[in-house]
Write a protein that holds these residues in place. Structure first.
Motif, mmCIF file in Angstrom:
data_model
loop_
_atom_site.group_PDB
_atom_site.id
_atom_site.type_symbol
_atom_site.label_atom_id
_atom_site.label_comp_id
_atom_site.label_asym_id
_atom_site.label_seq_id
_atom_site.Cartn_x
_atom_site.Cartn_y
_atom_site.Cartn_z
ATOM 1 N N PRO A 28 -7.066 -1.857 6.797
ATOM 2 C CA PRO A 28 -7.532 -1.595 5.437
ATOM 3 C C PRO A 28 -8.056 -2.900 4.845
ATOM 4 O O PRO A 28 -7.946 -3.948 5.481
ATOM 5 C CB PRO A 28 -6.268 -1.159 4.716
ATOM 6 N N SER A 29 -8.608 -2.839 3.645
ATOM 7 C CA SER A 29 -9.094 -4.061 3.000
ATOM 8 C C SER A 29 -7.922 -5.032 2.783
ATOM 9 O O SER A 29 -6.785 -4.617 2.566
ATOM 10 C CB SER A 29 -9.760 -3.712 1.676
ATOM 11 N N ARG A 61 -16.143 8.743 0.227
ATOM 12 C CA ARG A 61 -16.319 7.443 -0.428
ATOM 13 C C ARG A 61 -17.717 6.935 -0.100
ATOM 14 O O ARG A 61 -18.072 6.850 1.064
ATOM 15 C CB ARG A 61 -15.269 6.454 0.083
ATOM 16 N N ALA A 73 -9.485 8.291 10.681
ATOM 17 C CA ALA A 73 -10.738 7.691 10.229
ATOM 18 C C ALA A 73 -11.131 6.588 11.210
ATOM 19 O O ALA A 73 -10.325 5.715 11.505
ATOM 20 C CB ALA A 73 -10.545 7.114 8.823
ATOM 21 N N THR A 90 -5.715 14.027 10.789
ATOM 22 C CA THR A 90 -7.058 13.487 11.040
ATOM 23 C C THR A 90 -6.968 11.967 11.139
ATOM 24 O O THR A 90 -5.975 11.366 10.717
ATOM 25 C CB THR A 90 -8.000 13.844 9.874
ATOM 26 N N SER A 106 -9.025 12.665 -0.078
ATOM 27 C CA SER A 106 -8.669 11.426 0.598
ATOM 28 C C SER A 106 -7.556 10.782 -0.231
ATOM 29 O O SER A 106 -7.716 10.644 -1.440
ATOM 30 C CB SER A 106 -9.904 10.539 0.616
ATOM 31 N N GLY A 110 -6.664 7.911 -0.778
ATOM 32 C CA GLY A 110 -7.092 6.724 -1.544
ATOM 33 C C GLY A 110 -7.638 7.064 -2.924
ATOM 34 O O GLY A 110 -7.642 6.223 -3.821
ATOM 35 N N ARG A 126 0.841 -1.206 0.000
ATOM 36 C CA ARG A 126 0.000 0.000 0.000
ATOM 37 C C ARG A 126 0.872 1.252 0.000
ATOM 38 O O ARG A 126 1.864 1.313 0.728
ATOM 39 C CB ARG A 126 -0.871 -0.014 1.261
ATOM 40 N N ASN A 184 -1.317 6.490 2.258
ATOM 41 C CA ASN A 184 -2.738 6.142 2.269
ATOM 42 C C ASN A 184 -3.127 5.612 3.656
ATOM 43 O O ASN A 184 -2.743 4.512 4.028
ATOM 44 C CB ASN A 184 -3.027 5.098 1.192
ATOM 45 N N PRO A 185 -3.866 6.419 4.428
ATOM 46 C CA PRO A 185 -4.098 6.077 5.833
ATOM 47 C C PRO A 185 -5.046 4.901 6.039
ATOM 48 O O PRO A 185 -5.760 4.488 5.124
ATOM 49 C CB PRO A 185 -4.715 7.355 6.398
HETATM 50 P P1 AMP Z 1 -9.462 0.905 2.959
HETATM 51 O O1 AMP Z 1 -9.082 0.812 4.392
HETATM 52 O O2 AMP Z 1 -8.570 0.149 2.063
HETATM 53 O O3 AMP Z 1 -10.903 0.608 2.776
HETATM 54 O O4 AMP Z 1 -9.288 2.423 2.606
HETATM 55 C C1 AMP Z 1 -9.591 3.452 3.517
HETATM 56 C C2 AMP Z 1 -9.939 4.704 2.753
HETATM 57 O O5 AMP Z 1 -10.175 5.776 3.689
HETATM 58 C C3 AMP Z 1 -8.823 5.145 1.845
HETATM 59 O O6 AMP Z 1 -9.375 5.626 0.638
HETATM 60 C C4 AMP Z 1 -8.163 6.258 2.635
HETATM 61 O O7 AMP Z 1 -7.512 7.181 1.782
HETATM 62 C C5 AMP Z 1 -9.349 6.878 3.366
HETATM 63 N N1 AMP Z 1 -8.916 7.532 4.606
HETATM 64 C C6 AMP Z 1 -8.477 6.930 5.734
HETATM 65 N N2 AMP Z 1 -8.133 7.852 6.661
HETATM 66 C C7 AMP Z 1 -8.345 9.060 6.100
HETATM 67 C C8 AMP Z 1 -8.169 10.424 6.542
HETATM 68 N N3 AMP Z 1 -7.696 10.683 7.748
HETATM 69 N N4 AMP Z 1 -8.481 11.403 5.676
HETATM 70 C C9 AMP Z 1 -8.965 11.135 4.438
HETATM 71 N N5 AMP Z 1 -9.155 9.877 3.969
HETATM 72 C C10 AMP Z 1 -8.845 8.856 4.777
#
Ligand code: AMP
Ligand code: MG
Length: 337
Positions: A139-140, A192, A116, A114, A226, A228, A55, A59-60
């Motif tokens: 993450p996934s 998303r 998530a 920030t 984001s 991602g 990854r 990408n958080p």
């Molecule tokens: P996944 O865990 O693979 O489903 O991806 C998590 C998604 O959340 C990714 O697109 C990340 O870029 C987005 N995401 C996670 N934390 C943040 C954050 N602090 N700000 C913006 N996007 C985030």
């Protein structure tokens, strides 16, 4: 490293929690898709997730909790609006972005200020979080760029030799990743789409902004809300093109472009197809499409075809999430008839 798959039981859940406490990574079922979980407070454990997935480092991760109390140490501020969303939609497929506390390592938040946060509803994931005694960054559980896995076998296909253990908790209920909304901006912004729809969010928040990148390609040099959004996603090996058309025109198009082609269509399209066909739900049921889409993308690679024509779904309600993922898997290529 040998990768073991164990059916989720009291015993295997205990084992998963031990691995996580020791700074390891485990493949875990959630109601959205399978995740790769590690202690969110442990930078070197989180680093192992990045390595296993390949990854991009900026990408958080989404941090998973099993109770509201666990949110407080993660955030600088737990906004009232976030509490209201949590009350209504947690546990469930909704991730809320909030200003992060100093306790969350930069590795976990991709160097952003920030974090998530989500409370999943899957009982296995909940128990693993409780028994680990820490929030779980997950993450996934796919290799970066591939479709997210919705069963333990698909996790194994991507992660064999890369992680110690996968817990098998059956097929995922939703089938697409969580809805992500940020409350760290002036106005709530949907980053998303997922199982919780924009309409459901607006019931609590009033009007929200839907980020442009949800339905269109991020413009060159534009800043992603984001991280991602910048990366290639959900792509099977086969080339995918979306066909926006009614049933008849779609069937005609596929039969007149049938060389080395496959169809990614709805169950109610299938009888009209003249090429190898993979279905993803019924045309009038977005939830059934969500549940099938990622599996269908993986199955397309087994047809031996070179190009797949996907029948365009509705983008209403949960359909927005289906359309968003399909659009990315097709590299934004849409033919409108
Ligand atoms: P996944 O865990 O693979 O489903 O991806 C998590 C998604 O959340 C990714 O697109 C990340 O870029 C987005 N995401 C996670 N934390 C943040 C954050 N602090 N700000 C913006 N996007 C985030
Ligand atoms: Mg992912």
């Amino acid at each position: 490293m040998k990768t073991e798959i164990l059916k989720a039981t009291e015993e295997s859940i205990e084992k998963a929690a031990e691995i996580i406490k020791d700074g390891g990574v485990v493949g875990l079922p959630t109601e959205t898709v399978y995740g790769l979980g590690a202690n969110a407070f442990d930078s070197s454990a989180v680093e192992k997730i990045f390595e296993a997935k390949g990854r991009p480092k900026d990408n958080p991760m989404i941090v998973h909790v099993s109770s509201i109390d666990e949110v407080y140490p993660l955030v600088k501020k737990f906004p009232e609006e976030a509490k209201k969303l949590a009350e209504k939609y947690w546990p469930g497929p909704l991730t809320i972005i909030m200003p992060k506390s100093d306790k969350v390592p930069a590795r976990t938040s991709g160097n952003l200020d920030t974090v998530a946060v989500r409370m999943p509803s899957h009982p296995v994931m909940r128990k693993v979080i409780e028994k680990s005694g820490c929030p779980i960054a997950a993450p996934s559980a796919n290799l970066s760029g591939s479709p997210s896995p919705t069963n333990a076998k698909y996790v194994f296909d991507d992660m064999d030799g890369r992680i110690e253990l996968i817990l098998d908790g059956g097929e995922c209920e939703v089938g697409l990743e969580s809805t992500v909304i940020t409350l760290a901006t002036e106005k709530p912004r949907l980053l998303r789409p997922g199982g919780i729809t924009p309409e459901q969010l607006e019931e609590v928040l009033g009007e929200i902004i839907i980020d442009k990148a949800v339905k269109s390609k991020l413009e060159e040099n534009a800043k992603a809300s984001s991280p991602g959004m910048k990366y290639k996603h959900y792509a099977p090996k086969i080339k995918v093109v979306i066909i926006k058309a009614d049933k008849e025109k779609y069937a005609e198009y596929v039969s007149s472009h049938s060389k080395n082609a496959a169809a990614l269509c709805f169950e109610d399209d299938a009888q009209n197809m003249s090429v190898p066909t993979v279905t993803y739900g019924r045309s009038d049921d977005s939830s059934s499409q969500a549940k099938r889409l990622f599996d269908a993308l993986r199955e397309l690679d087994e047809t031996g075809a070179e190009i797949a024509f996907a029948h365009c779904p509705s983008d209403e309600g949960v359909g927005l999430a289906v359309y968003n993922r399909l659009l990315r898997s097709a590299g934004f290529e849409v033919i409108e008839l």
